[in-house]
Enzyme design. Structure first.
Site: not given
Ligand code: DAT
Ligand code: MG
Length: 138
Positions: A9, A49, A117, A131
């Protein structure tokens, strides 16, 4: 043999921890099969998501994931999906097992509930397929 999808991320990329994450994947014996760096869009995040779109914290996820470039990749190996989830640690870094990526490098929710996270991993073989198609399909 399984294949799973991981994301480093924006905070992981920005903090220079991409190499650390890739090292943990590779030294575990997994084989990298795809990797790319990109700036996510609201559209692709909404697909990725989709189960969380109605959650009150969705806008926080979106803001976080759009903060900067991310690294998306896949790797193969024995029990890759579950093993990567264990290697990452649980969603909330404050509760993640010591030695997991999220415990070692990420930050728990702040007073606004923002959770950074640092890494993503598909949570099932079916999710991994879905995904991989989202991030690497035509
Ligand atoms: P995971 O990333 O462990 O699979 P998830 O799929 O349930 O967790 O949620 C996706 C991301 O959304 C997660 O990495 C961080 C954020 N998130 C989840 N639950 C949250 C919450 N209660 N408050 C704020 N952010 C949350
Ligand atoms: Mg998830």
């Amino acid at each position: 043999m399984q294949e799973t999808l991981f994301i480093i991320k924006p905070d992981g990329v920005e903090r220079g921890l991409a190499g650390e994450v890739l090292r943990r994947i590779e030294r575990r014996g997994f084989k990298l099969t795809r990797i790319k760096m990109l700036q996510a869009s609201k559209e692709i995040l909404a697909k990725h998501y989709e189960d969380l779109l109605e959650k009150p914290f969705y806008h926080q996820i979106e803001t976080y994931m759009l903060e900067g470039p991310i690294i998306v990749g896949t790797f193969t190996g024995s029990d890759a999906v579950k093993t990567w989830r264990k290697t990452m640690g649980v969603t909330n870094p404050a509760e993640a097992e010591l030695g997991s990526i999220r415990a070692d490098f990420a930050q728990g929710p702040d007073e606004n509930g923002d959770m950074r996270n640092m890494v993503h991993g598909s949570d099932s073989v079916e999710a991994a397929k879905r995904e991989i198609e989202i991030w690497f399909g035509e």
